[in-house]
Scaffold this motif. Structure first.
Motif, PDB file in Angstrom:
ATOM      1  N   GLY A 155      12.024   9.025  -2.701  1.00 58.21           N
ATOM      2  CA  GLY A 155      13.113   9.014  -3.668  1.00 58.21           C
ATOM      3  C   GLY A 155      13.445  10.417  -4.136  1.00 58.21           C
ATOM      4  N   THR A 156      14.212  10.503  -5.196  1.00 57.34           N
ATOM      5  CA  THR A 156      14.741  11.791  -5.629  1.00 57.34           C
ATOM      6  C   THR A 156      14.229  12.230  -6.976  1.00 57.34           C
ATOM      7  OG1 THR A 156      16.633  10.672  -6.616  1.00 57.34           O
ATOM      8  CG2 THR A 156      16.876  11.402  -4.344  1.00 57.34           C
ATOM      9  N   ASN A 157      13.434  11.406  -7.630  1.00 58.87           N
ATOM     10  CA  ASN A 157      13.030  11.763  -8.992  1.00 58.87           C
ATOM     11  C   ASN A 157      11.614  12.312  -9.081  1.00 58.87           C
ATOM     12  OD1 ASN A 157      11.539   9.507  -8.497  1.00 58.87           O
ATOM     13  ND2 ASN A 157      12.449   8.243 -10.115  1.00 58.87           N
ATOM     14  N   GLY A 158      10.989  12.522  -7.911  1.00 62.49           N
ATOM     15  CA  GLY A 158       9.670  13.110  -7.901  1.00 62.49           C
ATOM     16  C   GLY A 158       8.557  12.129  -8.198  1.00 62.49           C
ATOM     17  N   ALA A 159       8.875  10.849  -8.399  1.00 60.87           N
ATOM     18  CA  ALA A 159       7.848   9.853  -8.691  1.00 60.87           C
ATOM     19  C   ALA A 159       7.196   9.397  -7.391  1.00 60.87           C
ATOM     20  CB  ALA A 159       8.464   8.659  -9.410  1.00 60.87           C
TER      21      ALA A 159
ATOM     22  N   ALA B 271       9.437  16.936   5.106  1.00 58.51           N
ATOM     23  CA  ALA B 271      10.031  15.609   5.274  1.00 58.51           C
ATOM     24  C   ALA B 271       9.276  14.577   4.447  1.00 58.51           C
ATOM     25  CB  ALA B 271      10.031  15.220   6.748  1.00 58.51           C
ATOM     26  N   ALA B 272       7.963  14.654   4.481  1.00 54.63           N
ATOM     27  CA  ALA B 272       7.160  13.711   3.704  1.00 54.63           C
ATOM     28  C   ALA B 272       7.425  13.872   2.212  1.00 54.63           C
ATOM     29  CB  ALA B 272       5.677  13.923   4.010  1.00 54.63           C
ATOM     30  N   ALA B 273       7.493  15.100   1.754  1.00 54.38           N
ATOM     31  CA  ALA B 273       7.735  15.353   0.329  1.00 54.38           C
ATOM     32  C   ALA B 273       9.110  14.866  -0.102  1.00 54.38           C
ATOM     33  CB  ALA B 273       7.588  16.841   0.038  1.00 54.38           C
ATOM     34  N   ALA B 274      10.084  14.891   0.825  1.00 60.70           N
ATOM     35  CA  ALA B 274      11.439  14.450   0.494  1.00 60.70           C
ATOM     36  C   ALA B 274      11.583  12.929   0.527  1.00 60.70           C
ATOM     37  CB  ALA B 274      12.445  15.088   1.454  1.00 60.70           C
ATOM     38  N   GLY B 275      10.615  12.223   1.125  1.00 55.44           N
ATOM     39  CA  GLY B 275      10.672  10.767   1.129  1.00 55.44           C
ATOM     40  C   GLY B 275      10.683  10.109   2.483  1.00 55.44           C
TER      41      GLY B 275
ATOM     42  N   ILE C 135      17.292  13.378   3.710  1.00 53.33           N
ATOM     43  CA  ILE C 135      16.247  12.377   3.493  1.00 53.33           C
ATOM     44  C   ILE C 135      16.351  11.803   2.088  1.00 53.33           C
ATOM     45  CG2 ILE C 135      13.751  12.013   3.319  1.00 53.33           C
ATOM     46  CD1 ILE C 135      13.491  14.280   5.476  1.00 53.33           C
ATOM     47  N   ARG C 136      16.472  12.670   1.102  1.00 57.06           N
ATOM     48  CA  ARG C 136      16.586  12.201  -0.283  1.00 57.06           C
ATOM     49  C   ARG C 136      17.839  11.358  -0.480  1.00 57.06           C
ATOM     50  NH1 ARG C 136      14.976  17.805  -1.486  1.00 57.06           N
ATOM     51  NH2 ARG C 136      12.751  17.816  -2.016  1.00 57.06           N
ATOM     52  N   SER C 137      18.918  11.776   0.136  1.00 59.83           N
ATOM     53  CA  SER C 137      20.189  11.062   0.006  1.00 59.83           C
ATOM     54  C   SER C 137      20.088   9.671   0.623  1.00 59.83           C
ATOM     55  CB  SER C 137      21.294  11.878   0.676  1.00 59.83           C
ATOM     56  OG  SER C 137      22.545  11.241   0.575  1.00 59.83           O
ATOM     57  N   ALA C 138      19.475   9.577   1.801  1.00 49.68           N
ATOM     58  CA  ALA C 138      19.323   8.283   2.464  1.00 49.68           C
ATOM     59  C   ALA C 138      18.432   7.351   1.654  1.00 49.68           C
ATOM     60  CB  ALA C 138      18.756   8.477   3.869  1.00 49.68           C
ATOM     61  N   ARG C 139      17.327   7.892   1.140  1.00 52.51           N
ATOM     62  CA  ARG C 139      16.421   7.056   0.349  1.00 52.51           C
ATOM     63  C   ARG C 139      17.112   6.544  -0.912  1.00 52.51           C
ATOM     64  NH1 ARG C 139      13.033   4.521   2.423  1.00 52.51           N
ATOM     65  NH2 ARG C 139      14.238   2.885   1.420  1.00 52.51           N
ATOM     66  N   ARG C 140      17.855   7.408  -1.555  1.00 50.49           N
ATOM     67  CA  ARG C 140      18.577   7.016  -2.768  1.00 50.49           C
ATOM     68  C   ARG C 140      19.591   5.911  -2.466  1.00 50.49           C
ATOM     69  NH1 ARG C 140      20.321  11.745  -4.039  1.00 50.49           N
ATOM     70  NH2 ARG C 140      22.321  11.585  -2.965  1.00 50.49           N
ATOM     71  N   ALA C 141      20.328   6.064  -1.382  1.00 50.00           N
ATOM     72  CA  ALA C 141      21.351   5.079  -1.034  1.00 50.00           C
ATOM     73  C   ALA C 141      20.732   3.741  -0.652  1.00 50.00           C
ATOM     74  CB  ALA C 141      22.213   5.614   0.109  1.00 50.00           C
TER      75      ALA C 141
ATOM     76  N   MET D 209       0.841  -1.196   0.000  1.00 49.87           N
ATOM     77  CA  MET D 209       0.000   0.000   0.000  1.00 49.87           C
ATOM     78  C   MET D 209       0.870   1.237   0.000  1.00 49.87           C
ATOM     79  SD  MET D 209      -1.328   0.217   3.964  1.00 49.87           S
ATOM     80  CE  MET D 209      -1.663   1.958   4.046  1.00 49.87           C
ATOM     81  N   ALA D 210       0.359   2.339  -0.458  1.00 49.62           N
ATOM     82  CA  ALA D 210       1.098   3.589  -0.427  1.00 49.62           C
ATOM     83  C   ALA D 210       1.155   4.121   0.988  1.00 49.62           C
ATOM     84  CB  ALA D 210       0.432   4.616  -1.335  1.00 49.62           C
ATOM     85  N   VAL D 211       2.246   4.763   1.331  1.00 48.01           N
ATOM     86  CA  VAL D 211       2.392   5.361   2.642  1.00 48.01           C
ATOM     87  C   VAL D 211       1.857   6.789   2.569  1.00 48.01           C
ATOM     88  CG1 VAL D 211       3.985   5.903   4.503  1.00 48.01           C
ATOM     89  CG2 VAL D 211       4.400   3.921   3.070  1.00 48.01           C
ATOM     90  N   ASN D 212       0.554   6.926   2.741  1.00 50.93           N
ATOM     91  CA  ASN D 212      -0.092   8.230   2.709  1.00 50.93           C
ATOM     92  C   ASN D 212       0.156   8.993   1.426  1.00 50.93           C
ATOM     93  OD1 ASN D 212      -1.280   7.964   5.219  1.00 50.93           O
ATOM     94  ND2 ASN D 212       0.468   8.828   6.297  1.00 50.93           N
ATOM     95  N   GLY D 213       0.488   8.318   0.341  1.00 49.13           N
ATOM     96  CA  GLY D 213       0.675   8.999  -0.934  1.00 49.13           C
ATOM     97  C   GLY D 213       1.862   9.931  -0.968  1.00 49.13           C
ATOM     98  N   THR D 214       2.838   9.765  -0.059  1.00 52.74           N
ATOM     99  CA  THR D 214       3.963  10.679  -0.029  1.00 52.74           C
ATOM    100  C   THR D 214       4.928  10.379  -1.156  1.00 52.74           C
ATOM    101  OG1 THR D 214       5.163   9.245   1.490  1.00 52.74           O
ATOM    102  CG2 THR D 214       3.819  10.981   2.457  1.00 52.74           C
ATOM    103  N   VAL D 215       5.746  11.373  -1.469  1.00 56.39           N
ATOM    104  CA  VAL D 215       6.752  11.227  -2.508  1.00 56.39           C
ATOM    105  C   VAL D 215       7.997  10.618  -1.895  1.00 56.39           C
ATOM    106  CG1 VAL D 215       8.180  12.453  -4.167  1.00 56.39           C
ATOM    107  CG2 VAL D 215       5.836  13.199  -3.766  1.00 56.39           C
TER     108      VAL D 215
END
Length: 351
Positions: free
Chosen positions: A9-13, A116-120, A80-86, A1-7
């Motif tokens: 990763g780093t590519n905006g998807a 924070a949510a928007a960053a992942g 946040i974006r860096s951690a998600r990417r790694a 399931m989606a986690v509250n529809g948050t964005v």
């Protein structure tokens, strides 16, 4: 399931990945800085996040150990974006990210939760603002109103961070925390860096009641209410009163040790033959935690430098660790016992 529809990763998807908040060990990740500029050292940061995740320790970013107070809004998002990417690059897409979003006002805290949510980030952890502690400490309605509003407006679930040492001495009691757990379906746990085992026991008893979730369902079913210690010295005992693990700085230095300690402690609740080994691991972790915690952020970073080749110093005005003290810290028997155990459990040495 989606986690509250948050964005994520780093590519905006929009990523549709379920990353449940689970019991276990979380590490407040230090923020590493380049020595000359104090800019973010993302290479070391990403390596450390992945190193711990592979040891089954999950990341909390921009908390106290991460010097969240020293970070700009954009730097928090970058981490946040860096951690998600790694994590994603290492096949660790299911590892959630908890992000610190505590600050001065309710308004800015909510703003940081949204960023924070928007960053992942999947979850957020919020400390009580301590600047006006003289007004807030004895005002239960104001304290509850703060967490209630933040939880209501945050797009991702919120963990309460109870740390009197970093919030002007404000120490939420078990009644306040339990009431928030009951009344706020978007609050998903508490970190007790007050070190109060009695408080942990009372809250864990309340949220472990058989009818708790039927009476008080969570907004996000991936986010049960976790009762987490803020130190590594009572992980074993907390499992016997339905605690859910710990968020502890020691997990940066000894991730395999604390993950093993938690797992064997949980197993020992049902299998008493495991209790002596759980107690042995707990004793080593507790002695190491007591010694290393006194060295604070700068001492932890020094130990990471010794162990992994990265660490550096805190952002000013926090000073670096005194060189003589640092050497004595590394040589301390409690630290060396912990390092020996960590190397054994991580497979870096054999007998």
């Amino acid at each position: 399931m989606a986690v509250n529809g948050t964005v994520n990763g780093t590519n905006g998807a929009h990523a549709h990945v379920s990353r449940p908040l689970r019991a276990g060990i979380y590490a407040p990740i230090p923020t590493f800085f380049l020595p000359e500029t104090e800019d973010l050292d993302l290479e070391s940061f990403e390596a450390h996040v992945v190193r711990l995740a592979k040891a089954d320790v999950w990341p909390l970013l921009a908390g106290s150990m991460g010097e969240g107070l020293h970070l700009s809004h954009s730097e928090r998002q970058t981490l946040i974006r860096s951690a998600r990417r790694a994590l994603d690059a290492e096949g660790l897409q299911d590892v959630p990210i908890v992000a610190g979003t505590g600050t001065g006002s309710t308004r800015e805290t909510v703003e940081l939760c949204n960023e924070a949510a928007a960053a992942g980030a999947d979850y957020t952890i919020v400390i009580t603002s301590g600047y006006f502690a003289g007004v807030l400490a004895s005002n239960k309605p104001a304290l509850k109103a703060f967490f209630t509003e933040v939880a209501d407006k945050s797009p991702i679930p919120v963990i309460i961070y109870n740390y009197p040492g970093a919030s002007g001495g404000i120490d939420l009691d078990s009644d306040v925390i339990t009431e928030l757990a009951v009344e706020c379906p978007n609050i998903c746990g508490v970190k007790l860096t007050c070190g109060n085992v009695g408080k942990l026991t009372r809250i864990a008893a309340a949220v472990s009641a058989p009818d708790f979730y039927s009476l008080h369902p969570r907004k996000n079913p991936d986010a049960p209410f976790l009762v987490l210690g803020g130190y590594a010295d009572f992980i074993y005992s907390s499992t016997f009163v339905n605690g859910h693990g710990a968020i502890t700085g020691l997990a940066n230095v000894a991730p395999y040790t604390l993950a093993k300690l938690y797992d064997i402690s949980v197993a020992a609740v049902k299998d008493t033959s495991l209790q002596p080994e759980a107690q042995r691991l707990q004793a080593i972790a507790a002695r190491g935690d007591f010694t290393i915690a006194k060295a604070s952020i700068s001492g932890t970073k020094y130990l990471l430098e010794k162990l992994y080749g990265y660490g550096g110093v805190p952002r000013k005005p926090l000073p670096p660790v005194d060189p003589a003290y640092a050497e004595s810290l590394w040589a301390h028997p409690d630290v060396q016992d912990l390092v020996q155990l960590e190397r054994e459990l991580s497979g870096k040495i054999t007998h």
